[in-house]
Design an enzyme around this catalytic site. Sequence first.
Site, PDB file in Angstrom:
ATOM      1  N   LYS A 117       6.741  70.810  36.976  1.00 46.13           N
ATOM      2  CA  LYS A 117       7.702  70.404  35.895  1.00 46.13           C
ATOM      3  C   LYS A 117       7.180  69.522  35.178  1.00 46.13           C
ATOM      4  O   LYS A 117       7.521  69.315  33.754  1.00 46.13           O
ATOM      5  CB  LYS A 117       9.001  69.803  36.636  1.00 46.13           C
ATOM      6  CG  LYS A 117       9.601  70.889  37.815  1.00 46.13           C
ATOM      7  CD  LYS A 117      10.319  72.226  37.123  1.00 46.13           C
ATOM      8  CE  LYS A 117      11.197  72.922  37.987  1.00 46.13           C
ATOM      9  NZ  LYS A 117      10.632  73.475  39.173  1.00 46.13           N
TER      10      LYS A 117
HETATM   11  C1  LIG Z   1      10.813  74.786  39.918  1.00 47.18           C
HETATM   12  C2  LIG Z   1       9.832  75.085  40.880  1.00 47.18           C
HETATM   13  C3  LIG Z   1       9.498  76.364  41.206  1.00 47.18           C
HETATM   14  C4  LIG Z   1      10.362  77.614  40.401  1.00 47.18           C
HETATM   15  O1  LIG Z   1      10.008  77.716  38.818  1.00 47.18           O
HETATM   16  P1  LIG Z   1      11.072  78.527  38.030  1.00 47.18           P
HETATM   17  O2  LIG Z   1      10.497  78.036  36.748  1.00 47.18           O
HETATM   18  O3  LIG Z   1      12.412  77.676  38.254  1.00 47.18           O
HETATM   19  O4  LIG Z   1      11.046  79.685  38.358  1.00 47.18           O
HETATM   20  C5  LIG Z   1       8.423  76.696  41.993  1.00 47.18           C
HETATM   21  N1  LIG Z   1       7.949  75.859  42.540  1.00 47.18           N
HETATM   22  C6  LIG Z   1       8.082  74.441  42.494  1.00 47.18           C
HETATM   23  C7  LIG Z   1       7.453  73.291  43.376  1.00 47.18           C
HETATM   24  C8  LIG Z   1       9.117  74.114  41.601  1.00 47.18           C
HETATM   25  O5  LIG Z   1       9.524  72.916  41.274  1.00 47.18           O
END
Ligand SMILES: *Cc1c(COP(=O)(O)O)cnc(C)c1O
Length: 467
Positions: A117
């Site tokens: 993120k």
């Molecule tokens: C948010 C997240 C995901 C999923 O990503 P999306 O964009 O919501 O599909 C997968 N792995 C981790 C560690 C995350 O923080």
Amino acid sequence: MTEIYPSLISTRGKSPRASFADVLLAGLAPDGGLYLPEFWPQISASQTASFAKSRYVDVARQILTRFAGGSFTPDEINADITAAYATFDDPRIAPLVEVEPDLFLMELFHGPTLAFKDVAMQVLGRLFSRALSKRGGSATVVCATSGDTGSAAIAALGGLPNIQVFVLHPKGRVSEVQRRQMTTSPHANVHNIALEGTFDDAQRIVKELFAESAFARAVNLTAVNSINFARIAAQSVYYFTATAQLGRPASFVVPTGNFGDVFAGEAAMRMGLGVEKLVIATNVNDIMARALNDGVYASGSVQPSLSPSMDIQVASNFERALFEASGRDSEWLTGAMERFARDRKLPLPANVLADLRARYAATRCNDQETTETIRRVHGRLGRLVDPHTAVGLHAAYKMKGTLMGPIVVLATAHPAKFPEAVQGASGAVPPLPQRLAGLYEGAEKFAVLRNDKALVRAHIEAKLAHP
Ligand SMILES: *Cc1c(COP(=O)(O)O)cnc(C)c1O
């Protein structure tokens, strides 16, 4: 040639065109839809090939400028991207590691909160602050998190002037590291709420707050979840850098929850990138795997799993893929989304499903398989992977025979972010990175609220009145 930058339009077709900066500050479109560019800027094959020798920040600058160039000057974009990626502990930002012949991990966890993120949020926070200071006034960011978006948003927006940040996490359903990363923030503009409900409850409350237009206008409500198109744009970059480094189209396996990260892969394809397949890897909360494989998008009830950031039964960004797969048919999409909101279930028309299957494949992984994958990868390769990455690796091993090209699994979090699950599976304790030192000493600050929109709104209003 003068550059033409796309305006953004809503998937539901009933919002005015908006600029990149407008969308950055707004998040969700006023008609309840998600923003997408009116047309996809094209990156040529030769430009993509040239990325093999470029630094990540330079690729990010070139791609983001194609979206944001109408709202920010090249110097502004460059300054914000450079500063954003200076917070990473690996200058390659998204390094590719070959773990077996033609099987790669793309490590996206080198940012301040150890999950992918950060890759988008660090850029978004800086551009957001810049856009806000140009426009004047203040903003209230409200964000629902399954664990990682919240800490990434806090790391990006904590301490910025004229922004108040409210983060709702599902109480007791995030890891202790995730919770502490959020609740030990020293910044006065950060407000954590532990909601007595699931992530989907938190996300629904956020959406409903946006729908209260008088409230939303009064506080300048804004979203930095993956419904914010700026995040999708920033995440499309690493699909380009990986493909350029490999020199040929790859299959990308993406641990998926809200469908933002994997949709960023579709965005890259629509910008012209050659990709063999985008593999949606879910945990037992497998709404997306069922949608692709059974042709019915139907949400069940959320089950807690070892990969909590994907414990989601409504994949918001799927709306973007449906919009594209239907040939951008807003009228059909609006009806379909209303039907899904009413029935929790949407059968996908044959043409839409066929279009999706041309690009996507999907599979699911339960907790036992996640644990086995962590153990096996540790034993065989001597690497510790986090449970989300393990869901991706499980999908890669399972589908290897059907996938073309090199396989790139997106390693979405650092194993130290989920120490209990990793230790439980492998017996090894992932060492706490320097960045997290002190995490267990800081005082935690958060409010516990019942799963009730009116309570959440009242809490936000009270905090805004007496910051
Ligand atoms: C948010 C997240 C995901 C999923 O990503 P999306 O964009 O919501 O599909 C997968 N792995 C981790 C560690 C995350 O923080």
